[in-house]
Design a protein around this motif. Sequence first.
Motif, PDB file in Angstrom:
ATOM      1  N   ALA A   4       9.158  -7.863 130.246  1.00  0.00           N
ATOM      2  CA  ALA A   4       9.243  -9.323 130.326  1.00  0.00           C
ATOM      3  C   ALA A   4       9.615  -9.703 131.749  1.00  0.00           C
ATOM      4  N   ALA A   5       9.105 -10.843 132.211  1.00  0.00           N
ATOM      5  CA  ALA A   5       9.322 -11.277 133.588  1.00  0.00           C
ATOM      6  C   ALA A   5      10.484 -12.251 133.687  1.00  0.00           C
ATOM      7  N   SER A   6      11.179 -12.205 134.813  1.00  0.00           N
ATOM      8  CA  SER A   6      12.314 -13.103 135.027  1.00  0.00           C
ATOM      9  C   SER A   6      11.885 -14.473 135.523  1.00  0.00           C
ATOM     10  N   VAL A   7      10.663 -14.582 136.047  1.00  0.00           N
ATOM     11  CA  VAL A   7      10.164 -15.849 136.585  1.00  0.00           C
ATOM     12  C   VAL A   7       9.368 -16.570 135.502  1.00  0.00           C
ATOM     13  N   LYS A   8       9.693 -17.819 135.252  1.00  0.00           N
ATOM     14  CA  LYS A   8       9.027 -18.597 134.212  1.00  0.00           C
ATOM     15  C   LYS A   8       7.526 -18.676 134.481  1.00  0.00           C
ATOM     16  N   GLY A   9       6.740 -18.528 133.427  1.00  0.00           N
ATOM     17  CA  GLY A   9       5.295 -18.647 133.551  1.00  0.00           C
ATOM     18  C   GLY A   9       4.599 -17.387 134.015  1.00  0.00           C
ATOM     19  N   VAL A  10       5.354 -16.317 134.238  1.00  0.00           N
ATOM     20  CA  VAL A  10       4.788 -15.040 134.669  1.00  0.00           C
ATOM     21  C   VAL A  10       4.905 -14.047 133.516  1.00  0.00           C
ATOM     22  N   GLU A  11       3.843 -13.292 133.277  1.00  0.00           N
ATOM     23  CA  GLU A  11       3.823 -12.360 132.151  1.00  0.00           C
ATOM     24  C   GLU A  11       4.310 -10.970 132.562  1.00  0.00           C
ATOM     25  N   GLY A  12       5.096 -10.353 131.698  1.00  0.00           N
ATOM     26  CA  GLY A  12       5.459  -8.959 131.864  1.00  0.00           C
ATOM     27  C   GLY A  12       4.445  -8.083 131.156  1.00  0.00           C
ATOM     28  N   THR A  13       4.842  -6.861 130.800  1.00  0.00           N
ATOM     29  CA  THR A  13       3.935  -5.937 130.115  1.00  0.00           C
ATOM     30  C   THR A  13       4.588  -5.443 128.827  1.00  0.00           C
TER      31      THR A  13
END
Length: 453
Positions: free
Chosen positions: A375-384
């Motif tokens: 999961a990504a810490s920046v809003k609107g960015v996708e993790g894996t």
Amino acid sequence: MKGRIRKLLSYGLIVGMMAGSLAACGNDKTTNGSGSEPTSKSDSGEQTDDSKSSKGDKITLNFAASQNWIKDIDRELAKEFEDKTGIAIDFQLSPDDQYQTIIKSKLNTGEGPDIFMSYSGTKLKDFNPEKTMVDLAGEPWVDTLEDWAITAGTYNDTLYALNLAGVDATNGVLYNVKTFEDLGIKIPTNYEEFKTACDTLQENGITPIYEFVKDLWHTHYWMEGVSALAVANDPDLYKKLNTNEIGFAEVPEFVEALTQLQEMEAAGYFGENHMSNIYDNSYEGIKSGKYGMIITAGSYPMEMLNNIDGVNPDDYSEFPDPLVDNQYVTLTAGGTVRCISAASKNIDAAKQYFSFLAEKENAEKLYAARTDYVAASVKGVEGTPTRAFTDLTKIAGDKQLQGAEASVYFYDGGKISELCQEMFVGSLSPKEVLTEFDTARRALAKDAGLEGF
């Protein structure tokens, strides 16, 4: 900003981990180090002088980190930042087992780097943030971060770090779905069912669990994995531990977890080589089917994919650490974070670099490369997110709480793992492991002037 932080903390949101953890896992794992001399080195291999933060008229930001924390994508983004601003980034990497000591020493003498990395959550305290770190609460990127990322970079209601790491689960037991199906193994929901699963694997020639006691960052996760359950049973647990009202040896969940861990080792569930196994060999051990399970992060299947051939991440799932009949998931957020030294002569340039890294376009590049972040810490960015992580959190539902490693001052997973070695050879009982750990932790807390110790 500080009001927002207090609100986040009051909700008990996820905070970062140390160790060993997850940051201590996989591509960011902590090892015994390279054995090199305890000096900071730049990427060029030349020893650098941290007191020099510029070369001529060109600003160069010295960025200190443990050797396994900086990846190719970090260097690529640093080069893009230099091309855009003319400000260079000089990565100064230290052996994993020496980094903490080296940076503490330099910060204490006022000779530290411009930027340095730290474990998140309560681990920020190790670097005395009120004196050594710049308050970042007013930076433009703050509102673009997820709440858990803000919490992970906060200490005493002040934001001291930029969290660009991911959120992950440290206490999931990973297994091959097809193997379990073929052998008719039920997904364990308690310790007795877990032992049944281990017995079935053994009967079919499979070593139930890949454990590697030699790498001290890992074994304690069997105990850390039940800390969410422990704090659910006693919501004031971390406060009590942090004020010395109680010790770890007085927490029944931790005592029982180590008692069951000792039983698992004695039953042969770790196989014959667990005292000499190393993490890097776990990928092939799990893929080959020689071993049935490993307690690890939800991103582990992506680590396997990145390190050996022929891996399908969707072949693997996870269930919660079953010791003490636990069904909670201990989450960690942003195992490592970036901080700006209060003694830096280039604070404005360092802030500019942080803003660059937090821009959505650059964060997307980072997370596209860092497939170990679910999961990504920046809003609107996708993790894996992996199947393992998704399945694990689905099982837990709302039973997801922060762990002791990220919440208790001077929690040292390596010390617990080291004492577990003595437990496995019969030198210490589970209670004695925790009693000795309490003694070591209390000494550190007393030296640091922590109230109550």
